[in-house]
Enzyme design. Structure first.
Site, PDB file in Angstrom:
ATOM      1  N   ARG A   1       0.871  -1.187   0.000  1.00 35.34           N
ATOM      2  CA  ARG A   1       0.000   0.000   0.000  1.00 35.34           C
ATOM      3  C   ARG A   1       0.901   1.227   0.000  1.00 35.34           C
ATOM      4  O   ARG A   1       1.820   1.313   0.798  1.00 35.34           O
ATOM      5  CB  ARG A   1      -0.988  -0.010   1.172  1.00 35.34           C
ATOM      6  CG  ARG A   1      -0.431   0.381   2.518  1.00 35.34           C
ATOM      7  CD  ARG A   1      -1.500   0.664   3.579  1.00 35.34           C
ATOM      8  NE  ARG A   1      -1.098   0.211   4.891  1.00 35.34           N
ATOM      9  CZ  ARG A   1      -0.315   0.892   5.728  1.00 35.34           C
ATOM     10  NH1 ARG A   1       0.188   2.059   5.375  1.00 35.34           N
ATOM     11  NH2 ARG A   1      -0.012   0.393   6.899  1.00 35.34           N
TER      12      ARG A   1
ATOM     13  N   HIS B   1      -2.392   3.720   6.478  1.00 37.15           N
ATOM     14  CA  HIS B   1      -3.275   2.611   6.851  1.00 37.15           C
ATOM     15  C   HIS B   1      -4.726   3.063   6.718  1.00 37.15           C
ATOM     16  O   HIS B   1      -5.548   2.391   6.109  1.00 37.15           O
ATOM     17  CB  HIS B   1      -2.962   2.179   8.288  1.00 37.15           C
ATOM     18  CG  HIS B   1      -3.952   1.222   8.844  1.00 37.15           C
ATOM     19  ND1 HIS B   1      -4.022  -0.090   8.427  1.00 37.15           N
ATOM     20  CD2 HIS B   1      -4.935   1.378   9.761  1.00 37.15           C
ATOM     21  CE1 HIS B   1      -5.005  -0.696   9.083  1.00 37.15           C
ATOM     22  NE2 HIS B   1      -5.574   0.174   9.894  1.00 37.15           N
TER      23      HIS B   1
ATOM     24  N   TYR C   1       6.214   5.795  10.815  1.00 38.23           N
ATOM     25  CA  TYR C   1       6.721   4.433  11.052  1.00 38.23           C
ATOM     26  C   TYR C   1       7.445   3.808   9.866  1.00 38.23           C
ATOM     27  O   TYR C   1       7.958   2.709   9.972  1.00 38.23           O
ATOM     28  CB  TYR C   1       5.589   3.508  11.549  1.00 38.23           C
ATOM     29  CG  TYR C   1       4.360   3.442  10.658  1.00 38.23           C
ATOM     30  CD1 TYR C   1       3.206   4.167  10.977  1.00 38.23           C
ATOM     31  CD2 TYR C   1       4.328   2.649   9.516  1.00 38.23           C
ATOM     32  CE1 TYR C   1       2.070   4.106  10.186  1.00 38.23           C
ATOM     33  CE2 TYR C   1       3.201   2.582   8.721  1.00 38.23           C
ATOM     34  CZ  TYR C   1       2.072   3.304   9.050  1.00 38.23           C
ATOM     35  OH  TYR C   1       0.952   3.247   8.273  1.00 38.23           O
TER      36      TYR C   1
HETATM   37  C1  LIG Z   1      -9.286  -8.189  16.453  1.00 38.80           C
HETATM   38  C2  LIG Z   1      -8.664  -6.863  16.113  1.00 38.80           C
HETATM   39  N1  LIG Z   1      -7.490  -6.519  16.691  1.00 38.80           N
HETATM   40  C3  LIG Z   1      -6.924  -5.329  16.390  1.00 38.80           C
HETATM   41  C4  LIG Z   1      -7.524  -4.457  15.526  1.00 38.80           C
HETATM   42  C5  LIG Z   1      -6.884  -3.112  15.181  1.00 38.80           C
HETATM   43  N2  LIG Z   1      -6.398  -3.155  13.803  1.00 38.80           N
HETATM   44  C6  LIG Z   1      -7.089  -2.581  12.803  1.00 38.80           C
HETATM   45  S1  LIG Z   1      -6.346  -2.782  11.327  1.00 38.80           S
HETATM   46  C7  LIG Z   1      -5.058  -3.643  12.015  1.00 38.80           C
HETATM   47  C8  LIG Z   1      -3.920  -4.146  11.164  1.00 38.80           C
HETATM   48  C9  LIG Z   1      -4.310  -5.209  10.214  1.00 38.80           C
HETATM   49  O1  LIG Z   1      -3.270  -5.427   9.307  1.00 38.80           O
HETATM   50  P1  LIG Z   1      -3.408  -6.421   8.105  1.00 38.80           P
HETATM   51  O2  LIG Z   1      -4.130  -7.661   8.525  1.00 38.80           O
HETATM   52  O3  LIG Z   1      -2.060  -6.614   7.526  1.00 38.80           O
HETATM   53  O4  LIG Z   1      -4.369  -5.668   7.065  1.00 38.80           O
HETATM   54  P2  LIG Z   1      -4.122  -4.296   6.275  1.00 38.80           P
HETATM   55  O5  LIG Z   1      -4.652  -3.200   7.153  1.00 38.80           O
HETATM   56  O6  LIG Z   1      -2.665  -4.171   6.000  1.00 38.80           O
HETATM   57  O7  LIG Z   1      -4.928  -4.404   5.039  1.00 38.80           O
HETATM   58  C10 LIG Z   1      -5.230  -3.752  13.386  1.00 38.80           C
HETATM   59  C11 LIG Z   1      -4.287  -4.417  14.293  1.00 38.80           C
HETATM   60  C12 LIG Z   1      -8.761  -4.847  14.966  1.00 38.80           C
HETATM   61  N3  LIG Z   1      -9.406  -4.082  14.079  1.00 38.80           N
HETATM   62  N4  LIG Z   1      -9.295  -6.058  15.254  1.00 38.80           N
END
Ligand SMILES: Cc1ncc(C[n+]2csc(CCOP(=O)(O)OP(=O)(O)O)c2C)c(N)n1
Ligand SMILES: [Mg+2]
Length: 356
Positions: free
Chosen positions: A252, A256, A265
């Site tokens: 990306r 985020h 970061y």
């Molecule tokens: C169960 C849970 N834990 C933590 C979060 C907070 N959170 C939102 S997005 C994210 C990162 C997810 O990263 P990834 O799976 O790589 O997906 P991307 O955002 O890169 O598409 C986190 C930890 C959440 N939404 N749900």
């Protein structure tokens, strides 16, 4: 441990075709459709960020850089399949036929945005990480038990593979041979956490070995690799051969969500470099130029049509009647619990100015 899952490409970064296997399928119309769809979703993504900056959209999770992964995979679906997206997968939902104004409404916190057009099996975006993998497995299993040929695809990120739900979804699907494709977009970051700190495994694809299901690590910025490997996984699913794990390696470019600043970061210069080398749209453009199916005037029309379509969607979203405050409470449970009822009463009292 060696990397057992080398990245699979169908076109290289210069846009040269690396195999003749798909010659019959890669015709001018097929390529143009994929290109048009990628332009449409990129235009959507940029517009959504701009609306958020103007206060016309609540918040937004951008996907620029991941267009090939989402458009390529969703293009491989059949009409009655199921799609389980995350908050970043609107390009997949749009490609599968979701309505643009409704996706914008979702980002304005509107319940209408969770409802896909009639007949489209698209779940509301999963914000809790990985909770929708067991849901997709369940939907796929239901289709199998009904004796249909319908399959499910579920999108998730690299961070999601650290959640229990990821492992439960894969194990259950493997044991019951559920017709589901686990489509991972490894964009190498989970908010601020780089993949190297997420896991010790060299790849996500290798996690398929633990569940005795096929796993592929593909170049997620190569739309042909994405399309053909997803198509093949869906065919396996329809033929009763069970689930597949696909790791689409991608990137990306931006934040985020509109609520964070990636410069805090990571070095954003990397995104500048990647835009020049592995951008999925430029790469398809290079392929089209090499194969003599590129026309400047056609490209201009595609861009103009995409802008018009997005402008119309924004107008439609903004013409929607104001939200109903009941929606905040009425869709949490089928029957409201006493806690929800109490919160609702209290909120409506507040709206009537009865207490602060
Ligand atoms: C169960 C849970 N834990 C933590 C979060 C907070 N959170 C939102 S997005 C994210 C990162 C997810 O990263 P990834 O799976 O790589 O997906 P991307 O955002 O890169 O598409 C986190 C930890 C959440 N939404 N749900
Ligand atoms: Mg990620």
């Amino acid at each position: 441990m060696n990397n057992h899952f080398p990245i699979i490409q169908v076109i290289d970064e210069e846009g040269s075709l690396l195999t003749q296997d798909y010659n019959d399928l890669i015709n001018k119309e097929f390529v143009r459709n994929l290109y048009e769809q990628m332009i449409l979703v990129r235009t959507f993504d940029r517009k959504a960020i701009s609306l958020q900056r103007q206060g016309r959209l609540g918040t937004y999770a951008p996907f620029e850089g991941q267009e090939a992964a989402q458009v390529g995979s969703a293009s491989a679906l059949a009409k009655n399949d199921w799609l389980f997206p995350t908050y970043r997968d609107h390009a997949a939902s749009i490609t599968f036929g979701h309505s643009l104004p409704h996706i914008l409404l979702y980002w304005n916190g509107r319940v209408e945005g969770c409802i896909p057009p009639a007949g489209k099996r698209i779940f509301p975006p999963a914000v809790p990480i990985a909770t929708h993998l067991p849901h997709a497995t369940g939907a796929a299993l239901a289709e199998k038990r009904r004796g249909t040929k319908n399959a499910a695809i579920v999108y998730f990120g690299d961070g999601a593979t650290s959640e229990g739900d990821f492992h439960e979804g894969l194990n259950f699907a493997s044991v019951f041979k559920a017709p589901v494709v686990f489509f991972n977009q490894n964009n190498q970051y989970a908010i601020s956490l780089p993949i190297q700190k997420q896991m010790n495994s060299k790849t996500i694809a290798q996690k398929s070995v633990a569940y005795e299901i096929p796993g592929f690590r593909i170049d997620g910025n190569d739309i042909f690799a994405v399309y053909f490997y997803t198509k093949q996984a869906l065919e396996r699913a329809r033929n009763g051969e069970g689930p597949t794990l696909i790791e689409a390696v991608t990137w990306r470019y931006g934040a985020h969500t509109t609520a964070d600043d990636p410069k805090k970061y990571r070095d954003q210069e990397e995104s500048v470099m990647k835009r020049k080398t592995i951008d999925p749209i430029s790469r398809l453009e290079r392929y089209m130029k090499k194969s003599g199916i590129w026309e400047e005037s056609w490209c201009e029309t595609v861009q103009k049509e995409a802008s018009d379509t997005i402008e119309n969607a924004v107008n439609e979203m903004e013409a929607f009647p104001p939200p109903d405050a009941n929606d905040l409470f009425d869709h949490v449970f089928e029957t409201a619990t006493w806690t929800i009822k109490e919160q609702k009463d209290s909120y409506f009292q507040y709206l009537r100015g009865e207490h602060s």
